[in-house]
Design an enzyme around this catalytic site. Structure first.
Site, PDB file in Angstrom:
ATOM      1  N   CYS A 133     -38.989 -61.522  57.797  1.00 59.08           N
ATOM      2  CA  CYS A 133     -39.562 -61.247  59.120  1.00 59.08           C
ATOM      3  C   CYS A 133     -38.539 -61.520  60.219  1.00 59.08           C
ATOM      4  CB  CYS A 133     -40.814 -62.097  59.332  1.00 59.08           C
ATOM      5  SG  CYS A 133     -41.575 -61.848  60.960  1.00 59.08           S
ATOM      6  N   CYS A 136     -40.068 -63.081  63.327  1.00 59.29           N
ATOM      7  CA  CYS A 136     -40.330 -64.512  63.241  1.00 59.29           C
ATOM      8  C   CYS A 136     -39.056 -65.332  63.385  1.00 59.29           C
ATOM      9  CB  CYS A 136     -40.973 -64.849  61.892  1.00 59.29           C
ATOM     10  SG  CYS A 136     -42.380 -63.840  61.444  1.00 59.29           S
ATOM     11  N   ASP A 137     -37.973 -64.891  62.751  1.00 56.76           N
ATOM     12  CA  ASP A 137     -36.802 -65.747  62.572  1.00 56.76           C
ATOM     13  C   ASP A 137     -35.521 -65.253  63.231  1.00 56.76           C
ATOM     14  OD1 ASP A 137     -38.414 -67.356  60.935  1.00 56.76           O
ATOM     15  OD2 ASP A 137     -37.951 -66.148  59.171  1.00 56.76           O
TER      16      ASP A 137
END
Length: 310
Positions: A133, A136-137
């Site tokens: 992701c 997300c990161d």
């Protein structure tokens, strides 16, 4: 006993919730572990009708959530572990908090989860530079080189998103041409921060527990030659696996685990009173708008089935 239970809170599940709520069926939505589904992890959504300037995935899923609640859908933050499915119902569900419930009609909209490479080195470094992701990161890897594995729209979107943070993005693809849409391919080709490694696969993720990912061993699929790519993270975007484990042995599925709809254009499964929508039954389109349409279809089929029983 619940009249209608919907499992899943992505585009399909919440659209089904909107329609069944408006039909006064008082649905219960079991949100599951991935609230908002895959779209909630997406950045710019440019192809969902009604948003000409685009919209963030998490934002549009918040709109879905608000709309479902507006018409009376009840959302509970629980996950289904096991099911006891019988023709005509009642359908019985075992939840992760140890409780159970029964329902007359069941709509399955559990979506899909990322597919991993299956390497021991990948598993050892998950959340330490190995991710599925970028949303997300990605911000964790500013001004360092990163890699993305895949060649479809998801991989191309991840690569483009990561250029906001990383110094360089290397896209690793096992074939000699990309599978993504033409507009996404052109954006990748035009972006000077993206380099493509054609005919290549990841052989090993390099790094240690303390430092995380430091690079990749990459294998050329044509020559077998191994090379080392320096990077601080690798984002895997090679497809998804349907979240249908609780229904295995209970509903007809294909070899990949996607739930089969025998009647083609409808949402009926192999068991009367159980309906399906979204990516857990769709390995062809896998778009937010088609998932929403499938959620609408499942809700209408469910409503008519319940009316027929009465």
């Amino acid at each position: 006993m619940e009249k209608v239970v919907i499992i899943g809170s992505g585009c399909a599940g919440l659209t089904a919730a909107i329609y069944t709520s408006r039909a006064n069926l008082n649905p219960l939505v079991l949100v599951g572990a991935d609230q908002g589904g895959q779209l909630a992890l997406t950045t710019d959504v440019e192809n969902f009708p009604g948003f000409p300037e685009g919209i963030m995935g998490a934002e549009v899923m918040d709109f879905f959530d608000q709309q479902a609640k507006r018409f009376g859908a009840r959302l509970e933050y629980k996950t289904v572990l096991e099911t006891d499915i019988v023709p005509g119902g009642p359908q019985r569900l075992t939840l992760d908090d140890g409780s159970s419930l029964a329902c007359e009609a069941l709509i399955i909209a559990t979506g899909a989860r990322p597919r991993w490479l299956g390497l021991p080195s990948e598993e050892a470094l998950k959340n330490k530079g190995v991710s599925a992701c970028a949303t997300c990161d990605g911000a964790l890897y500013r001004d360092v080189p990163v890699a993305v594995v895949g060649g479809g729209d998801t991989a191309l979107e991840e690569a483009l998103f990561l250029t906001r943070f990383a110094s360089q993005v290397t896209l690793i693809h096992r074939r000699d041409e990309l599978r993504g849409s033409k507009i996404m391919q052109q954006r990748v080709f035009d972006n000077k921060k993206i380099t493509i490694l054609w005919d290549s696969v990841v052989d090993k993720v390099l790094g240690e527990d303390e430092d995380g990912v430091t690079g990749l061993t990459v294998k050329n699929t044509q020559t077998g030659e191994l090379s080392t790519l320096t990077c601080a993270a690798v984002f895997v975007a090679i497809g998804h696996i349907p979240n249908t484990d609780p229904f295995k042995g209970q509903l007809d599925m294909d070899d990949a685990g996607y739930i089969i709809t025998p009647d083609g254009g409808r949402s009926l499964t192999s068991v009367e009173g159980v309906f399906v929508a979204g990516d857990c039954a769709d390995h062809v389109y896998r778009q937010a708008v088609t998932a929403a349409g499938m959620g609408c279809r499942a809700a209408i089929d469910c409503e008519r089935w319940l009316a027929g029983k009465e």
